[in-house]
Structures are given as C-alpha cells and as structure tokens.
Design a protein around this motif. Sequence first.
Motif, PDB file in Angstrom:
ATOM      1  N   ALA A  36       0.838  -1.209   0.000  1.00 52.80           N
ATOM      2  CA  ALA A  36       0.000   0.000   0.000  1.00 52.80           C
ATOM      3  C   ALA A  36       0.868   1.253   0.000  1.00 52.80           C
ATOM      4  CB  ALA A  36      -0.946  -0.012   1.199  1.00 52.80           C
ATOM      5  N   ILE A  37       1.876   1.281   0.867  1.00 45.78           N
ATOM      6  CA  ILE A  37       2.748   2.463   0.943  1.00 45.78           C
ATOM      7  C   ILE A  37       3.552   2.629  -0.343  1.00 45.78           C
ATOM      8  CG2 ILE A  37       4.758   3.442   2.133  1.00 45.78           C
ATOM      9  CD1 ILE A  37       2.128   3.747   3.646  1.00 45.78           C
ATOM     10  N   ASN A  38       4.130   1.545  -0.843  1.00 43.65           N
ATOM     11  CA  ASN A  38       4.931   1.630  -2.073  1.00 43.65           C
ATOM     12  C   ASN A  38       4.081   2.073  -3.264  1.00 43.65           C
ATOM     13  OD1 ASN A  38       7.255   0.882  -0.720  1.00 43.65           O
ATOM     14  ND2 ASN A  38       7.065  -1.273  -1.252  1.00 43.65           N
ATOM     15  N   THR A  39       2.844   1.608  -3.336  1.00 44.08           N
ATOM     16  CA  THR A  39       1.951   2.010  -4.421  1.00 44.08           C
ATOM     17  C   THR A  39       1.653   3.503  -4.333  1.00 44.08           C
ATOM     18  OG1 THR A  39       0.986  -0.201  -4.507  1.00 44.08           O
ATOM     19  CG2 THR A  39      -0.280   1.582  -5.510  1.00 44.08           C
ATOM     20  N   LYS A  48       3.032   6.499 -11.387  1.00 42.93           N
ATOM     21  CA  LYS A  48       2.610   5.115 -11.660  1.00 42.93           C
ATOM     22  C   LYS A  48       1.362   4.843 -10.830  1.00 42.93           C
ATOM     23  CE  LYS A  48       7.095   3.571 -13.059  1.00 42.93           C
ATOM     24  NZ  LYS A  48       6.917   3.943 -14.416  1.00 42.93           N
ATOM     25  N   ILE A  49       0.200   4.929 -11.470  1.00 46.01           N
ATOM     26  CA  ILE A  49      -1.066   4.879 -10.743  1.00 46.01           C
ATOM     27  C   ILE A  49      -1.708   3.492 -10.707  1.00 46.01           C
ATOM     28  CG2 ILE A  49      -1.538   7.311 -11.133  1.00 46.01           C
ATOM     29  CD1 ILE A  49      -3.483   6.424 -13.351  1.00 46.01           C
ATOM     30  N   GLN A  50      -1.092   2.518 -11.368  1.00 42.39           N
ATOM     31  CA  GLN A  50      -1.669   1.181 -11.385  1.00 42.39           C
ATOM     32  C   GLN A  50      -1.760   0.628  -9.965  1.00 42.39           C
ATOM     33  OE1 GLN A  50       0.324  -1.622 -13.884  1.00 42.39           O
ATOM     34  NE2 GLN A  50      -1.036  -3.282 -13.347  1.00 42.39           N
ATOM     35  N   GLY A  51      -2.945   0.206  -9.574  1.00 46.04           N
ATOM     36  CA  GLY A  51      -3.166  -0.369  -8.254  1.00 46.04           C
ATOM     37  C   GLY A  51      -3.500   0.644  -7.175  1.00 46.04           C
ATOM     38  N   LEU A  52      -3.405   1.929  -7.481  1.00 50.01           N
ATOM     39  CA  LEU A  52      -3.664   2.950  -6.469  1.00 50.01           C
ATOM     40  C   LEU A  52      -5.105   2.869  -5.965  1.00 50.01           C
ATOM     41  CD1 LEU A  52      -2.579   5.336  -4.838  1.00 50.01           C
ATOM     42  CD2 LEU A  52      -3.363   6.832  -6.680  1.00 50.01           C
ATOM     43  N   GLY A  53      -6.047   2.692  -6.843  1.00 51.65           N
ATOM     44  CA  GLY A  53      -7.452   2.595  -6.433  1.00 51.65           C
ATOM     45  C   GLY A  53      -7.709   1.424  -5.504  1.00 51.65           C
ATOM     46  N   ASP A  54      -6.915   0.368  -5.646  1.00 54.49           N
ATOM     47  CA  ASP A  54      -7.084  -0.812  -4.794  1.00 54.49           C
ATOM     48  C   ASP A  54      -6.561  -0.594  -3.386  1.00 54.49           C
ATOM     49  OD1 ASP A  54      -8.155  -2.202  -6.961  1.00 54.49           O
ATOM     50  OD2 ASP A  54      -6.193  -2.978  -7.562  1.00 54.49           O
ATOM     51  N   VAL A  55      -5.533   0.233  -3.228  1.00 54.73           N
ATOM     52  CA  VAL A  55      -4.917   0.409  -1.905  1.00 54.73           C
ATOM     53  C   VAL A  55      -5.491   1.586  -1.134  1.00 54.73           C
ATOM     54  CG1 VAL A  55      -2.766  -0.703  -2.605  1.00 54.73           C
ATOM     55  CG2 VAL A  55      -2.949   1.794  -2.709  1.00 54.73           C
ATOM     56  N   VAL A  56      -6.374   2.357  -1.751  1.00 57.56           N
ATOM     57  CA  VAL A  56      -7.011   3.482  -1.061  1.00 57.56           C
ATOM     58  C   VAL A  56      -8.426   3.058  -0.687  1.00 57.56           C
ATOM     59  CG1 VAL A  56      -7.777   5.877  -1.246  1.00 57.56           C
ATOM     60  CG2 VAL A  56      -5.633   5.173  -2.311  1.00 57.56           C
ATOM     61  N   ASP A  57      -8.745   3.142   0.593  1.00 58.22           N
ATOM     62  CA  ASP A  57     -10.072   2.792   1.080  1.00 58.22           C
ATOM     63  C   ASP A  57     -11.107   3.757   0.516  1.00 58.22           C
ATOM     64  OD1 ASP A  57     -11.541   1.009   3.008  1.00 58.22           O
ATOM     65  OD2 ASP A  57     -12.136   2.970   3.784  1.00 58.22           O
ATOM     66  N   GLN A  58     -12.312   3.267   0.297  1.00 59.47           N
ATOM     67  CA  GLN A  58     -13.373   4.099  -0.283  1.00 59.47           C
ATOM     68  C   GLN A  58     -13.667   5.326   0.579  1.00 59.47           C
ATOM     69  OE1 GLN A  58     -14.528   3.669  -3.369  1.00 59.47           O
ATOM     70  NE2 GLN A  58     -15.602   5.596  -3.105  1.00 59.47           N
ATOM     71  N   THR A 124      -1.776   7.208   6.741  1.00 60.21           N
ATOM     72  CA  THR A 124      -2.292   6.204   7.662  1.00 60.21           C
ATOM     73  C   THR A 124      -2.816   5.038   6.848  1.00 60.21           C
ATOM     74  OG1 THR A 124      -2.959   7.935   9.209  1.00 60.21           O
ATOM     75  CG2 THR A 124      -3.916   5.756   9.542  1.00 60.21           C
ATOM     76  N   VAL A 125      -2.310   3.840   7.150  1.00 57.31           N
ATOM     77  CA  VAL A 125      -2.806   2.623   6.520  1.00 57.31           C
ATOM     78  C   VAL A 125      -3.380   1.736   7.617  1.00 57.31           C
ATOM     79  CG1 VAL A 125      -1.347   2.625   4.466  1.00 57.31           C
ATOM     80  CG2 VAL A 125      -0.515   1.572   6.537  1.00 57.31           C
ATOM     81  N   ALA A 126      -4.500   1.087   7.301  1.00 53.20           N
ATOM     82  CA  ALA A 126      -5.175   0.252   8.291  1.00 53.20           C
ATOM     83  C   ALA A 126      -5.440  -1.123   7.706  1.00 53.20           C
ATOM     84  CB  ALA A 126      -6.487   0.894   8.722  1.00 53.20           C
ATOM     85  N   TRP A 132      -4.523  -4.271   3.672  1.00 52.56           N
ATOM     86  CA  TRP A 132      -4.087  -2.960   4.170  1.00 52.56           C
ATOM     87  C   TRP A 132      -4.457  -1.906   3.154  1.00 52.56           C
ATOM     88  CZ3 TRP A 132      -1.659  -1.783   8.806  1.00 52.56           C
ATOM     89  CH2 TRP A 132      -1.359  -2.873   9.617  1.00 52.56           C
ATOM     90  N   LYS A 133      -5.138  -0.872   3.642  1.00 56.67           N
ATOM     91  CA  LYS A 133      -5.574   0.207   2.757  1.00 56.67           C
ATOM     92  C   LYS A 133      -5.273   1.556   3.384  1.00 56.67           C
ATOM     93  CE  LYS A 133      -8.973  -2.319   0.210  1.00 56.67           C
ATOM     94  NZ  LYS A 133      -9.868  -2.056  -0.885  1.00 56.67           N
ATOM     95  N   ILE A 134      -5.041   2.529   2.525  1.00 54.40           N
ATOM     96  CA  ILE A 134      -4.808   3.893   2.969  1.00 54.40           C
ATOM     97  C   ILE A 134      -6.151   4.479   3.391  1.00 54.40           C
ATOM     98  CG2 ILE A 134      -4.103   6.191   2.214  1.00 54.40           C
ATOM     99  CD1 ILE A 134      -2.178   4.720   0.247  1.00 54.40           C
ATOM    100  N   THR A 135      -6.200   4.995   4.622  1.00 57.29           N
ATOM    101  CA  THR A 135      -7.442   5.559   5.128  1.00 57.29           C
ATOM    102  C   THR A 135      -7.368   7.068   5.310  1.00 57.29           C
ATOM    103  OG1 THR A 135      -6.762   5.112   7.405  1.00 57.29           O
ATOM    104  CG2 THR A 135      -8.104   3.430   6.291  1.00 57.29           C
ATOM    105  N   ASN A 136      -6.151   7.613   5.405  1.00 53.39           N
ATOM    106  CA  ASN A 136      -6.004   9.050   5.616  1.00 53.39           C
ATOM    107  C   ASN A 136      -4.617   9.493   5.158  1.00 53.39           C
ATOM    108  OD1 ASN A 136      -6.783  11.608   6.563  1.00 53.39           O
ATOM    109  ND2 ASN A 136      -5.692  11.287   8.479  1.00 53.39           N
ATOM    110  N   VAL A 137      -4.572  10.651   4.520  1.00 52.31           N
ATOM    111  CA  VAL A 137      -3.308  11.277   4.151  1.00 52.31           C
ATOM    112  C   VAL A 137      -3.410  12.746   4.523  1.00 52.31           C
ATOM    113  CG1 VAL A 137      -1.696  11.861   2.293  1.00 52.31           C
ATOM    114  CG2 VAL A 137      -2.920   9.674   2.230  1.00 52.31           C
TER     115      VAL A 137
END
Length: 142
Positions: A36-39, A48-58, A124-126, A132-137
């Motif tokens: 998640a962090i590396n993405t 490089k945005i591939q996979g970014l939508g998957d690692v960011v929580d809705q 913040t990743v949870a 594991w998804k990004i929940t806050n930046v």
Amino acid sequence: MKTLKSIIAAFALVIVCGAAKANVISEGDNLTRNFAINTYVDAMTRGKIQGLGDVVDQSAKFNMLRGKNVLSFTKNEMIESIKSNKNIEQNCTTSTTIMESNADLAVVKVDMQFDGFVRTNYVTVANTGKGWKITNVYSVFK
C-alpha cells in the motif's frame, strides 16, 4: 468410441485436478502494508497509478495544509488529480519513515524534498479485513 470416452475421461480428470490445485487469492492477499505504501509513493513521485485505487479505502480522506488553510479531498477527487500526472516523474528525493506501527494500523511519514520546499505526507494505513488500505493522508508543505 472407446478411445473418445478415454480422452474425455482423461480431460475431465485433468480439469478436476487443476481446479483442486488452484490457489484461490482473495482480494486482500496482495494488499500488504508495504504494498500500500509503495503504491502510494510510486503514484505520487513517479506517476505510476496502477493499483492505487485498490490500496485506497473508499472512505479515505486527503487533507492538505496550505498556509492556514486546510483543503480536503475524497478518494475520487485525489485519484483524478493524480491521474493528471500519470507517468510524470517528480523532480524530488523521497524518503519514508514509519512513525507508528502495530497489527492494525501504521502511520508512515513520506517526505518529498523538492528544490525550495518539502512536501510531507502523513499516510495512515489500516488493516481493513480486506487487506491494508490507505485511510487518511495529511500533507504539509514547508
């Protein structure tokens, strides 16, 4: 006819054995904390945005402190903004520091050193149960 039955039986056996040996990967198996962090870092610094939508929580929130103003964005707004910089590498030096980490949550400081200023992102990743998804930046410019 006997040969045809043998071929069909062998083919069915191969399919059944293949299905039994197949590794089923659930949605969250690839969503590790580091992934998640590396993405996120790849999207922000290399476009490089591939996979970014998957690692960011809705429900993720993105906040930027600019002077005395706090700008807030949703997941969709931030991803659209990052898409506009697709495949554009930022001219900065990036470093990451784990500020806090446990089995359920991690806060990672991502410093992007540009000429004349630093953008610091507190990410913040949870562990959401779906990986594991990004929940806050929270971004600060200095």
